[in-house]
Design a protein around this motif. Structure first.
Motif, PDB file in Angstrom:
ATOM      1  N   ASP A 120     -10.888  -3.902   9.382  1.00 37.50           N
ATOM      2  CA  ASP A 120     -11.634  -3.153   8.599  1.00 37.50           C
ATOM      3  C   ASP A 120      -9.923  -2.243   7.760  1.00 37.50           C
ATOM      4  OD1 ASP A 120     -14.111  -3.077   8.989  1.00 37.50           O
ATOM      5  OD2 ASP A 120     -13.628  -1.314  10.573  1.00 37.50           O
ATOM      6  N   ASP A 121      -8.801  -2.600   8.595  1.00 36.04           N
ATOM      7  CA  ASP A 121      -7.081  -2.146   7.657  1.00 36.04           C
ATOM      8  C   ASP A 121      -6.678  -2.919   6.712  1.00 36.04           C
ATOM      9  OD1 ASP A 121      -7.049  -1.049  10.221  1.00 36.04           O
ATOM     10  OD2 ASP A 121      -5.917  -2.831  11.160  1.00 36.04           O
ATOM     11  N   SER A 122      -8.157  -4.116   5.942  1.00 38.08           N
ATOM     12  CA  SER A 122      -7.329  -4.865   4.857  1.00 38.08           C
ATOM     13  C   SER A 122      -7.575  -3.621   3.612  1.00 38.08           C
ATOM     14  CB  SER A 122      -8.442  -5.799   4.824  1.00 38.08           C
ATOM     15  OG  SER A 122      -8.252  -7.282   5.709  1.00 38.08           O
ATOM     16  N   GLY A 123      -7.020  -4.191   2.918  1.00 36.70           N
ATOM     17  CA  GLY A 123      -6.937  -3.101   1.782  1.00 36.70           C
ATOM     18  C   GLY A 123      -5.504  -3.276   0.631  1.00 36.70           C
ATOM     19  N   MET A 124      -5.687  -2.552  -0.278  1.00 37.28           N
ATOM     20  CA  MET A 124      -4.199  -1.990  -0.947  1.00 37.28           C
ATOM     21  C   MET A 124      -3.793  -0.955   0.042  1.00 37.28           C
ATOM     22  SD  MET A 124      -2.100  -3.034  -3.370  1.00 37.28           S
ATOM     23  CE  MET A 124      -3.156  -3.858  -4.414  1.00 37.28           C
ATOM     24  N   TYR A 125      -2.280  -0.647  -0.378  1.00 37.35           N
ATOM     25  CA  TYR A 125      -2.043   0.458   0.868  1.00 37.35           C
ATOM     26  C   TYR A 125      -1.063   0.946  -0.137  1.00 37.35           C
ATOM     27  CZ  TYR A 125      -4.103  -0.771   5.368  1.00 37.35           C
ATOM     28  OH  TYR A 125      -4.145  -0.607   5.867  1.00 37.35           O
ATOM     29  N   GLU A 126      -0.047   2.294  -0.428  1.00 41.58           N
ATOM     30  CA  GLU A 126       1.166   2.166  -1.042  1.00 41.58           C
ATOM     31  C   GLU A 126       1.727   2.904  -0.315  1.00 41.58           C
ATOM     32  OE1 GLU A 126      -0.844   5.493  -4.440  1.00 41.58           O
ATOM     33  OE2 GLU A 126      -2.036   4.155  -5.284  1.00 41.58           O
ATOM     34  N   CYS A 127       3.315   2.658  -1.397  1.00 40.94           N
ATOM     35  CA  CYS A 127       4.709   3.262  -0.466  1.00 40.94           C
ATOM     36  C   CYS A 127       5.035   4.065  -1.571  1.00 40.94           C
ATOM     37  CB  CYS A 127       5.361   2.429   0.229  1.00 40.94           C
ATOM     38  SG  CYS A 127       7.267   2.755   0.763  1.00 40.94           S
ATOM     39  N   GLN A 128       5.219   5.264  -2.078  1.00 42.78           N
ATOM     40  CA  GLN A 128       5.413   5.566  -2.763  1.00 42.78           C
ATOM     41  C   GLN A 128       6.398   6.932  -2.626  1.00 42.78           C
ATOM     42  OE1 GLN A 128       1.388   7.383  -3.302  1.00 42.78           O
ATOM     43  NE2 GLN A 128       2.080   9.710  -2.996  1.00 42.78           N
ATOM     44  N   VAL A 129       7.303   7.233  -3.533  1.00 45.27           N
ATOM     45  CA  VAL A 129       7.943   8.311  -3.481  1.00 45.27           C
ATOM     46  C   VAL A 129       8.091   9.792  -4.629  1.00 45.27           C
ATOM     47  CG1 VAL A 129      11.171   8.765  -3.462  1.00 45.27           C
ATOM     48  CG2 VAL A 129       9.522   6.980  -2.387  1.00 45.27           C
ATOM     49  N   SER A 130       8.335  10.240  -4.698  1.00 42.99           N
ATOM     50  CA  SER A 130       7.818  11.775  -5.842  1.00 42.99           C
ATOM     51  C   SER A 130       9.417  12.117  -5.681  1.00 42.99           C
ATOM     52  CB  SER A 130       7.404  12.178  -5.151  1.00 42.99           C
ATOM     53  OG  SER A 130       6.085  12.156  -4.408  1.00 42.99           O
ATOM     54  N   THR A 131       9.454  11.923  -6.948  1.00 39.73           N
ATOM     55  CA  THR A 131      10.912  12.738  -7.611  1.00 39.73           C
ATOM     56  C   THR A 131      10.557  14.180  -8.928  1.00 39.73           C
ATOM     57  OG1 THR A 131      10.204  11.330 -10.019  1.00 39.73           O
ATOM     58  CG2 THR A 131      11.304  10.753  -8.592  1.00 39.73           C
ATOM     59  N   VAL A 138      -2.044  10.282  10.430  1.00 39.89           N
ATOM     60  CA  VAL A 138      -3.355   9.889  10.827  1.00 39.89           C
ATOM     61  C   VAL A 138      -3.760   9.667  11.847  1.00 39.89           C
ATOM     62  CG1 VAL A 138      -4.291   8.885   8.706  1.00 39.89           C
ATOM     63  CG2 VAL A 138      -3.104   7.417  10.656  1.00 39.89           C
ATOM     64  N   ASN A 139      -4.976  10.106  12.445  1.00 44.10           N
ATOM     65  CA  ASN A 139      -5.632  10.248  14.297  1.00 44.10           C
ATOM     66  C   ASN A 139      -5.606   9.167  14.389  1.00 44.10           C
ATOM     67  OD1 ASN A 139      -6.296  11.649  16.929  1.00 44.10           O
ATOM     68  ND2 ASN A 139      -7.879  12.466  16.155  1.00 44.10           N
ATOM     69  N   ASP A 140      -4.560   8.346  14.535  1.00 41.36           N
ATOM     70  CA  ASP A 140      -5.226   6.312  15.220  1.00 41.36           C
ATOM     71  C   ASP A 140      -3.451   6.540  15.650  1.00 41.36           C
ATOM     72  OD1 ASP A 140      -5.605   3.819  14.980  1.00 41.36           O
ATOM     73  OD2 ASP A 140      -6.568   3.746  13.668  1.00 41.36           O
ATOM     74  N   VAL A 148       6.122   8.331   1.500  1.00 38.34           N
ATOM     75  CA  VAL A 148       4.745   8.531   1.631  1.00 38.34           C
ATOM     76  C   VAL A 148       4.353   7.228   1.474  1.00 38.34           C
ATOM     77  CG1 VAL A 148       2.770   9.693   1.146  1.00 38.34           C
ATOM     78  CG2 VAL A 148       5.239  10.871   0.579  1.00 38.34           C
ATOM     79  N   TRP A 149       3.030   7.042   3.200  1.00 40.94           N
ATOM     80  CA  TRP A 149       2.461   5.535   3.067  1.00 40.94           C
ATOM     81  C   TRP A 149       0.579   6.104   2.999  1.00 40.94           C
ATOM     82  CZ3 TRP A 149       2.909   0.582   2.296  1.00 40.94           C
ATOM     83  CH2 TRP A 149       4.226  -0.074   3.051  1.00 40.94           C
ATOM     84  N   ARG A 150       0.229   5.827   2.487  1.00 38.79           N
ATOM     85  CA  ARG A 150      -1.383   5.802   2.355  1.00 38.79           C
ATOM     86  C   ARG A 150      -2.274   4.619   1.203  1.00 38.79           C
ATOM     87  NH1 ARG A 150      -4.176   7.209  -2.073  1.00 38.79           N
ATOM     88  NH2 ARG A 150      -3.169   7.048  -4.104  1.00 38.79           N
ATOM     89  N   ARG A 151      -3.760   4.727   2.626  1.00 41.89           N
ATOM     90  CA  ARG A 151      -4.598   3.323   1.459  1.00 41.89           C
ATOM     91  C   ARG A 151      -4.478   3.720  -0.221  1.00 41.89           C
ATOM     92  NH1 ARG A 151      -7.886   0.525   5.762  1.00 41.89           N
ATOM     93  NH2 ARG A 151      -8.086  -0.699   4.275  1.00 41.89           N
ATOM     94  N   ASP A 209      -7.853   6.705  -0.656  1.00 42.92           N
ATOM     95  CA  ASP A 209      -7.585   7.555   0.144  1.00 42.92           C
ATOM     96  C   ASP A 209      -6.517   8.446  -0.071  1.00 42.92           C
ATOM     97  OD1 ASP A 209      -7.708   9.292   1.814  1.00 42.92           O
ATOM     98  OD2 ASP A 209      -7.616   8.534   3.684  1.00 42.92           O
ATOM     99  N   PRO A 210      -6.661   9.676  -0.702  1.00 46.40           N
ATOM    100  CA  PRO A 210      -5.824  10.427  -1.519  1.00 46.40           C
ATOM    101  C   PRO A 210      -4.828  11.285  -0.019  1.00 46.40           C
ATOM    102  CG  PRO A 210      -7.539  11.742  -1.276  1.00 46.40           C
ATOM    103  CD  PRO A 210      -7.971  10.432  -0.797  1.00 46.40           C
TER     104      PRO A 210
END
Length: 126
Positions: free
Chosen positions: A93-104, A67-69, A49-52, A55-56
């Motif tokens: 506006d795209d600047s900021g922290m992003y997370e790449c995540q995996v759930s266990t 996302v609708n983009d 999962v990728w997210r900012r 933003d949850p």
């Protein structure tokens, strides 16, 4: 759990997902395609999962964009370890922290990547 950051052969459970080293600070110019790299070993059947961070809601889940983009998409080649987030025509506006995540079963593991998009126009015209 510090064990997640160890290489697989040093972990108590070598089957847990682990992030491979990729750049954690990236800078692109406005208009360029920003590529945020994420490489995971031992992913198994778990979804990436990728997210900012601010933003949850997810940007992408697996190879699907939520996302609708249309500028946002994940590029993953079958059997590769990389799940890279591509942002076409990046803007400040795209600047900021992003997370790449995996759930266990026990936790979510994540890797943070800070993106900076500078305001000047990219000069890639010939």
């Amino acid at each position: 759990d510090q064990e997640i950051d160890l290489p697989p052969h040093l972990r108590k459970n070598p089957f847990l997902p682990a992030f491979l080293p990729t750049p954690s600070n990236l800078t692109f110019n406005r208009g360029e395609e920003a590529i945020l790299q994420c490489a995971i070993e031992n992913r198994g059947t778990r979804t990436v999962v990728w997210r900012r961070s601010s933003d949850p809601n997810p940007l992408t889940i697996g190879e699907d964009t939520y996302v609708n983009d249309r500028r946002f998409r994940v590029v993953h080649t079958k059997h590769s370890l990389e799940w890279n987030l591509h942002i076409q025509n990046a803007h400040p506006d795209d600047s900021g922290m992003y997370e790449c995540q995996v759930s266990t079963k026990r936790q979510q593991i994540r890797q943070n990547i800070f993106l900076t998009v500078e305001g000047k126009e990219s000069r890639l015209f010939y």
